[in-house]
Design a protein around this motif. Structure first.
Motif, PDB file in Angstrom:
ATOM      1  N   LYS A  83       0.808  -1.231   0.000  1.00  0.00           N
ATOM      2  CA  LYS A  83       0.000   0.000   0.000  1.00  0.00           C
ATOM      3  C   LYS A  83       0.838   1.278   0.000  1.00  0.00           C
ATOM      4  N   GLY A  84       2.167   1.143   0.023  1.00  0.00           N
ATOM      5  CA  GLY A  84       3.019   2.321   0.108  1.00  0.00           C
ATOM      6  C   GLY A  84       3.301   2.955  -1.233  1.00  0.00           C
ATOM      7  N   HIS A  85       3.913   4.138  -1.177  1.00  0.00           N
ATOM      8  CA  HIS A  85       4.300   4.865  -2.392  1.00  0.00           C
ATOM      9  C   HIS A  85       5.756   4.619  -2.745  1.00  0.00           C
ATOM     10  N   GLY A  86       6.461   3.902  -1.895  1.00  0.00           N
ATOM     11  CA  GLY A  86       7.886   3.659  -2.114  1.00  0.00           C
ATOM     12  C   GLY A  86       8.179   2.189  -2.341  1.00  0.00           C
ATOM     13  N   PRO A  87       9.467   1.875  -2.487  1.00  0.00           N
ATOM     14  CA  PRO A  87       9.872   0.485  -2.700  1.00  0.00           C
ATOM     15  C   PRO A  87       9.500  -0.395  -1.505  1.00  0.00           C
ATOM     16  N   GLU A  88       9.258  -1.660  -1.780  1.00  0.00           N
ATOM     17  CA  GLU A  88       8.899  -2.610  -0.724  1.00  0.00           C
ATOM     18  C   GLU A  88       9.597  -3.932  -1.003  1.00  0.00           C
ATOM     19  N   LEU A  89      10.061  -4.563   0.076  1.00  0.00           N
ATOM     20  CA  LEU A  89      10.701  -5.868  -0.037  1.00  0.00           C
ATOM     21  C   LEU A  89      10.070  -6.814   0.968  1.00  0.00           C
ATOM     22  N   PHE A  90       9.807  -8.031   0.523  1.00  0.00           N
ATOM     23  CA  PHE A  90       9.364  -9.100   1.411  1.00  0.00           C
ATOM     24  C   PHE A  90      10.473 -10.133   1.435  1.00  0.00           C
ATOM     25  N   LEU A  91      10.934 -10.488   2.645  1.00  0.00           N
ATOM     26  CA  LEU A  91      11.948 -11.520   2.726  1.00  0.00           C
ATOM     27  C   LEU A  91      11.625 -12.503   3.833  1.00  0.00           C
ATOM     28  N   THR A  92      12.140 -13.703   3.678  1.00  0.00           N
ATOM     29  CA  THR A  92      11.964 -14.744   4.685  1.00  0.00           C
ATOM     30  C   THR A  92      13.330 -15.139   5.216  1.00  0.00           C
ATOM     31  N   LYS A  93      13.321 -15.644   6.450  1.00  0.00           N
ATOM     32  CA  LYS A  93      14.558 -16.082   7.087  1.00  0.00           C
ATOM     33  C   LYS A  93      14.231 -17.218   8.041  1.00  0.00           C
ATOM     34  N   SER A  94      15.272 -17.958   8.441  1.00  0.00           N
ATOM     35  CA  SER A  94      15.082 -19.029   9.410  1.00  0.00           C
ATOM     36  C   SER A  94      16.065 -18.896  10.579  1.00  0.00           C
ATOM     37  N   VAL A  95      16.778 -17.776  10.621  1.00  0.00           N
ATOM     38  CA  VAL A  95      17.700 -17.450  11.716  1.00  0.00           C
ATOM     39  C   VAL A  95      17.323 -16.082  12.264  1.00  0.00           C
ATOM     40  N   ASN A  96      18.107 -15.568  13.217  1.00  0.00           N
ATOM     41  CA  ASN A  96      17.735 -14.319  13.875  1.00  0.00           C
ATOM     42  C   ASN A  96      17.871 -13.072  13.011  1.00  0.00           C
ATOM     43  N   SER A  97      18.884 -12.984  12.196  1.00  0.00           N
ATOM     44  CA  SER A  97      19.136 -11.753  11.452  1.00  0.00           C
ATOM     45  C   SER A  97      18.417 -11.702  10.115  1.00  0.00           C
ATOM     46  N   ALA A  98      17.770 -10.570   9.853  1.00  0.00           N
ATOM     47  CA  ALA A  98      17.144 -10.355   8.544  1.00  0.00           C
ATOM     48  C   ALA A  98      18.192 -10.258   7.437  1.00  0.00           C
ATOM     49  N   PHE A  99      19.452 -10.020   7.816  1.00  0.00           N
ATOM     50  CA  PHE A  99      20.522  -9.957   6.818  1.00  0.00           C
ATOM     51  C   PHE A  99      20.928 -11.340   6.312  1.00  0.00           C
ATOM     52  N   TYR A 100      20.390 -12.394   6.929  1.00  0.00           N
ATOM     53  CA  TYR A 100      20.598 -13.766   6.447  1.00  0.00           C
ATOM     54  C   TYR A 100      19.287 -14.337   5.918  1.00  0.00           C
ATOM     55  N   GLY A 101      18.556 -13.534   5.177  1.00  0.00           N
ATOM     56  CA  GLY A 101      17.294 -13.969   4.616  1.00  0.00           C
ATOM     57  C   GLY A 101      17.341 -14.048   3.107  1.00  0.00           C
ATOM     58  N   THR A 102      16.189 -14.335   2.524  1.00  0.00           N
ATOM     59  CA  THR A 102      16.045 -14.421   1.073  1.00  0.00           C
ATOM     60  C   THR A 102      14.883 -13.545   0.647  1.00  0.00           C
ATOM     61  N   PRO A 103      15.098 -12.594  -0.277  1.00  0.00           N
ATOM     62  CA  PRO A 103      16.357 -12.270  -0.929  1.00  0.00           C
ATOM     63  C   PRO A 103      17.332 -11.568   0.025  1.00  0.00           C
ATOM     64  N   ASP A 104      18.510 -11.271  -0.480  1.00  0.00           N
ATOM     65  CA  ASP A 104      19.602 -10.690   0.300  1.00  0.00           C
ATOM     66  C   ASP A 104      19.308  -9.224   0.640  1.00  0.00           C
ATOM     67  N   LEU A 105      19.066  -8.954   1.931  1.00  0.00           N
ATOM     68  CA  LEU A 105      18.708  -7.600   2.372  1.00  0.00           C
ATOM     69  C   LEU A 105      19.826  -6.605   2.124  1.00  0.00           C
ATOM     70  N   ASP A 106      21.056  -6.971   2.460  1.00  0.00           N
ATOM     71  CA  ASP A 106      22.189  -6.064   2.279  1.00  0.00           C
ATOM     72  C   ASP A 106      22.336  -5.662   0.811  1.00  0.00           C
ATOM     73  N   ALA A 107      22.227  -6.629  -0.093  1.00  0.00           N
ATOM     74  CA  ALA A 107      22.347  -6.336  -1.531  1.00  0.00           C
ATOM     75  C   ALA A 107      21.219  -5.414  -1.991  1.00  0.00           C
ATOM     76  N   TRP A 108      19.994  -5.666  -1.513  1.00  0.00           N
ATOM     77  CA  TRP A 108      18.848  -4.840  -1.903  1.00  0.00           C
ATOM     78  C   TRP A 108      19.020  -3.407  -1.423  1.00  0.00           C
ATOM     79  N   LEU A 109      19.455  -3.248  -0.175  1.00  0.00           N
ATOM     80  CA  LEU A 109      19.671  -1.903   0.376  1.00  0.00           C
ATOM     81  C   LEU A 109      20.782  -1.181  -0.379  1.00  0.00           C
ATOM     82  N   LYS A 110      21.879  -1.864  -0.632  1.00  0.00           N
ATOM     83  CA  LYS A 110      23.007  -1.231  -1.339  1.00  0.00           C
ATOM     84  C   LYS A 110      22.621  -0.823  -2.753  1.00  0.00           C
ATOM     85  N   GLU A 111      21.869  -1.698  -3.426  1.00  0.00           N
ATOM     86  CA  GLU A 111      21.441  -1.379  -4.797  1.00  0.00           C
ATOM     87  C   GLU A 111      20.574  -0.122  -4.820  1.00  0.00           C
TER      88      GLU A 111
END
Length: 194
Positions: A83-111
């Motif tokens: 519902k937002g006006h900006g970019p949105e990402l949905f990711l899943t993970k099975s450990v504590n950090s969202a930076f170890y999820g799919t898709p890669d959060l760090d890569a998405w943020l850097k891009e």
């Protein structure tokens, strides 16, 4: 407080399974859900990016396991997705950090050129804290929306027990004092993006 025009809100594990009191035990901060919703609304209205993180627990008895109703986002989060006006990402993970999820959060943020993130969600001292710590380690300017998180009473070694409030305060002190993140209140963040 200066919130960048492209600062990303990372909404961690706001899932129905966390409402199973018999599994988790006593929680703190009953206002957390209202504050999380307010942050999502403010971010979406401003056109800033929002990341929705879902924990897919590999534990067979977890209320957050795939295929269980508790794996889904809480209703107020689900109805805001897309519902937002900006970019949105949905990711899943099975450990504590969202930076170890799919898709890669760090890569998405850097891009997207994002250098600043705001972390909110569940649990304060588990996945929210781990995501904030790792964000700080990766060089992001991290804000931790303390009152837009909650946790549960915890038992540690030797029978030590901490209440949910004590656990949450320990997280705030560790993140802030350790230089991982600036610990702030959600109202400050909402005011800063308006």
């Amino acid at each position: 407080m200066e919130i960048a025009e492209n600062a990303a809100l990372v909404v961690v594990d706001v899932q129905r399974g966390f409402e199973e009191d018999a599994y988790w035990g006593p929680r703190n901060n009953p206002e957390a859900d209202r504050n999380i919703a307010g942050l999502i609304d403010a971010w979406q209205a401003s056109g800033r990016p929002v990341v929705f993180v879902r924990h897919d627990s590999p534990k067979p008895d977890s209320p957050l396991r795939v295929g269980c109703a508790g794996n889904g986002f809480k209703e107020y989060v689900e109805e805001r997705r897309g519902k937002g006006h900006g970019p949105e990402l949905f990711l899943t993970k099975s450990v504590n950090s969202a930076f170890y999820g799919t898709p890669d959060l760090d890569a998405w943020l850097k891009e997207a050129g994002v250098r600043q993130i705001v972390v909110a969600g569940i649990q304060t001292n588990m996945c929210a804290e781990t995501t904030a710590r790792m964000g700080g380690n990766l060089g992001y300017d991290v804000y931790f929306a303390f009152d837009a998180t909650y946790t549960f009473d915890q038992e540690g070694p030797w029978g030590w027990r901490l209440s949910a409030d004590e656990v949450a305060r320990a997280t705030a002190v560790t993140l802030h004092g350790g230089g991982f993140a600036s610990v702030v209140r959600s109202a400050e963040l909402v005011a800063a993006v308006k």
